[in-house]
Design a protein around this motif. Structure first.
Motif, PDB file in Angstrom:
ATOM      1  N   UNK A   7      -3.810  10.755   6.848  1.00  0.00           N
ATOM      2  CA  UNK A   7      -3.559  10.119   5.640  1.00  0.00           C
ATOM      3  C   UNK A   7      -4.812  10.578   4.665  1.00  0.00           C
ATOM      4  N   UNK A   8      -4.074  11.033   3.486  1.00  0.00           N
ATOM      5  CA  UNK A   8      -4.721  11.766   2.293  1.00  0.00           C
ATOM      6  C   UNK A   8      -5.312  10.846   1.592  1.00  0.00           C
ATOM      7  N   UNK A   9      -4.655   9.844   1.148  1.00  0.00           N
ATOM      8  CA  UNK A   9      -5.135   8.702   0.015  1.00  0.00           C
ATOM      9  C   UNK A   9      -4.109   7.536   0.215  1.00  0.00           C
ATOM     10  N   UNK A  10      -4.681   6.301  -0.189  1.00  0.00           N
ATOM     11  CA  UNK A  10      -4.003   5.314  -0.180  1.00  0.00           C
ATOM     12  C   UNK A  10      -4.209   4.622  -1.556  1.00  0.00           C
ATOM     13  N   UNK A  11      -3.267   3.551  -1.758  1.00  0.00           N
ATOM     14  CA  UNK A  11      -3.406   2.957  -3.192  1.00  0.00           C
ATOM     15  C   UNK A  11      -2.859   1.674  -2.921  1.00  0.00           C
ATOM     16  N   UNK A  13       0.850  -1.143  -0.049  1.00  0.00           N
ATOM     17  CA  UNK A  13      -0.117  -0.057   0.150  1.00  0.00           C
ATOM     18  C   UNK A  13       0.735   1.297  -0.157  1.00  0.00           C
ATOM     19  N   UNK A  14       0.527   2.000  -0.869  1.00  0.00           N
ATOM     20  CA  UNK A  14       1.173   3.433  -0.916  1.00  0.00           C
ATOM     21  C   UNK A  14       0.276   4.515  -0.292  1.00  0.00           C
ATOM     22  N   UNK A  15       1.151   5.258   0.684  1.00  0.00           N
ATOM     23  CA  UNK A  15       0.290   6.093   1.443  1.00  0.00           C
ATOM     24  C   UNK A  15       0.657   7.548   1.210  1.00  0.00           C
ATOM     25  N   UNK A  16      -0.187   8.645   0.763  1.00  0.00           N
ATOM     26  CA  UNK A  16      -0.037   9.930   1.012  1.00  0.00           C
ATOM     27  C   UNK A  16      -0.408  10.404   2.408  1.00  0.00           C
ATOM     28  N   UNK A  17       0.718  11.191   3.073  1.00  0.00           N
ATOM     29  CA  UNK A  17       0.203  11.870   4.465  1.00  0.00           C
ATOM     30  C   UNK A  17       0.618  13.421   4.110  1.00  0.00           C
ATOM     31  N   UNK A  18      -0.336  14.140   4.551  1.00  0.00           N
ATOM     32  CA  UNK A  18      -0.303  15.516   4.505  1.00  0.00           C
ATOM     33  C   UNK A  18       0.712  16.184   5.710  1.00  0.00           C
TER      34      UNK A  18
END
Length: 464
Positions: free
Chosen positions: A111-115, A101-106
């Motif tokens: 956690x803003x989004x995951x893929x 899982x790829x995580x974008x953290x602001x």
């Protein structure tokens, strides 16, 4: 020209999660001194073990695990956005598998989004005694994730092996991505042959920036990664290359170069959707419930916010003002997003997920209502044809877990090929950032249409 500074990181993860976290922390603290707005880390930045069981045992939940919690604290403490590419996420429903899982953290630590990685790296060459099967321990993701808004632009999420599938990168660019990300742990042999070529190709063909943080060196006796974390601009020029040393990072600027390249060579305008097309059939633009701290209870979600009475429709609610027909067991209502003018829905009043779950009485009433509604819509839209269809189950395209029938008035020539309506139906409720294919309609417009249809039904009844 406006610019945004980013850092692409390179490391050599091992089985010791604490040691890897110390490397991540040092890279973050160093990179923020270079005034970067976002830092990109590679696949398996949390750990790399040398066997399946240790890998499974080391996996954590994104929300309750300590590793991602510390990543979030790092982002907030340093006021910087983080891309943590490909952490090992525990699969709560299958102890023998995990998600990559790829995580974008602001910069607030949210956690803003995951893929979840869609394409798993499965390679088996018996004559060379090579067997690398990610599917042995990993469950593939089920959807593309819509590009994420960030301080540096719209980010398309991918992981490592995904770069070999240009359909994914093209779909993300069509959806508005300006930056394509490929956090990776590329094997040394394949990296030597293909790494730079593939990443530059993805940048050139999509006219996007490409950011590929990388693992490098020997992780254990079994595994070696290629390195060369890259930042590539939309013209295919390599702006930064981390080489093969670790840990280290390189800084580059995201500028308005993308607009210049797309203006000078407008390939997006030259595409021929009348001849070929690329439909994204499984797209997610919201955070998964299991990854969100702020999950909205189902009972508080509505089809449109309204203070009046509503009707259950799977995980949402339909305002009574949008319903134009109701029997004791079935109701019909106007649609939030329409594939054709007059596209309406028929559903049982009781929350029933599949066609087979209807009682005999409900079934009779449901299909009687479908016929009534079809007759109504053909009369109102002055046509003699309708597409009447049910997407019965998730593999058939059902996104709302409540049985419903689509009634769509048809006219000659409304689609280049008749059956293209099914592809449009598959994506009609998927919002594309910046340019949604089917934007949500205003509540007042839906209420007006429902009132008109109620009046037409009344006239039909009086004339029969």
């Amino acid at each position: 020209m406006t610019s945004k500074r980013i850092a692409v990181c390179q490391m050599t993860s091992v089985a010791d999660k604490e040691a890897n976290l110390n490397v991540v922390s040092k890279l973050v603290s160093d990179a923020v001194q270079d005034n970067v707005q976002m830092i990109f880390f590679p696949e398996a930045c949390d750990f790399i073990c040398d066997n399946k069981q240790d890998t499974l045992n080391s996996a954590e939940s994104l929300l309750t695990g300590s590793t991602v919690k510390k990543y979030r604290e790092l982002a907030a403490k340093n006021n910087v956005w983080l891309s943590m590419g490909g952490v090992h996420e525990k699969d709560e429903y299958n102890p023998n598998k995990l998600f990559n899982t790829h995580i974008i953290i602001n910069s607030n630590g949210e956690i803003v989004q995951t893929y979840r990685k869609v394409h798993l790296f499965d390679v088996e060459i018996p004559e060379k005694s090579i067997r690398l099967k990610e599917s042995d321990f990993c469950t593939p993701g089920k959807e593309i994730v819509a590009p994420v808004d960030s301080p540096i632009g719209k980010i398309g999420l991918s992981i490592c092996y995904d770069m070999r599938f240009p359909e994914l990168s093209t779909a993300l660019s069509i959806l508005g991505a300006e930056i394509l990300t490929y956090p990776s742990a590329f094997t040394y042999a394949t990296g030597l042959a293909h790494w730079h070529i593939l990443l530059r190709s993805r940048a050139i063909e999509n006219q996007c920036y490409v950011i590929a943080a990388a693992q490098t060196g020997h992780h254990n006796k079994k595994r070696r990664s290629y390195g060369h974390g890259l930042i590539v601009d939309p013209w295919g020029e390599v702006l930064a290359d981390c080489g093969d040393s670790a840990p280290n990072y390189q800084v580059a600027e995201i500028t308005d170069r993308i607009a210049e390249v797309r203006r000078n060579m407008p390939v997006f305008q030259h595409r021929r959707p009348d001849i070929y097309s690329l439909y994204t059939l499984s797209l997610r633009n919201t955070l998964l419930d299991e990854h969100s701290d702020k999950t909205t209870p189902v009972e508080n979600q509505t089809h449109h916010q309204t203070s009046g009475p509503t009707n259950v429709f799977g995980h949402v609610r339909v305002p009574e003002s949008c319903v134009f027909y109701k029997s004791d067991l079935t109701y019909a209502f106007v649609n939030l997003r329409c594939v054709t003018p007059g596209h309406v829905l028929v559903a049982p009043i009781r929350l029933v997920e599949r066609n087979k779950d209807l009682t005999d009485e409900e079934s009779d009433d449901f299909y009687r209502t479908v016929r009534l509604v079809q007759n109504l819509m053909e009369k109102v839209h002055k046509t003699t044809s309708c597409t009447v269809t049910i997407q019965d189950g998730p593999d058939a395209g059902q996104t709302v877990r409540h049985l419903h029938c689509h009634v769509m008035p048809r006219k000659k020539g409304d689609f280049i090929e008749n059956d293209l309506i099914y592809l449009e139906l598959a994506k009609h409720d998927q919002i594309k950032p910046g340019h949604p294919s089917k934007p949500a309609r205003r509540l007042e417009d839906m209420e007006k249409e429902a009132a008109m249809l109620r009046e037409q039904l009344k006239k039909m009844a009086e004339g029969s």
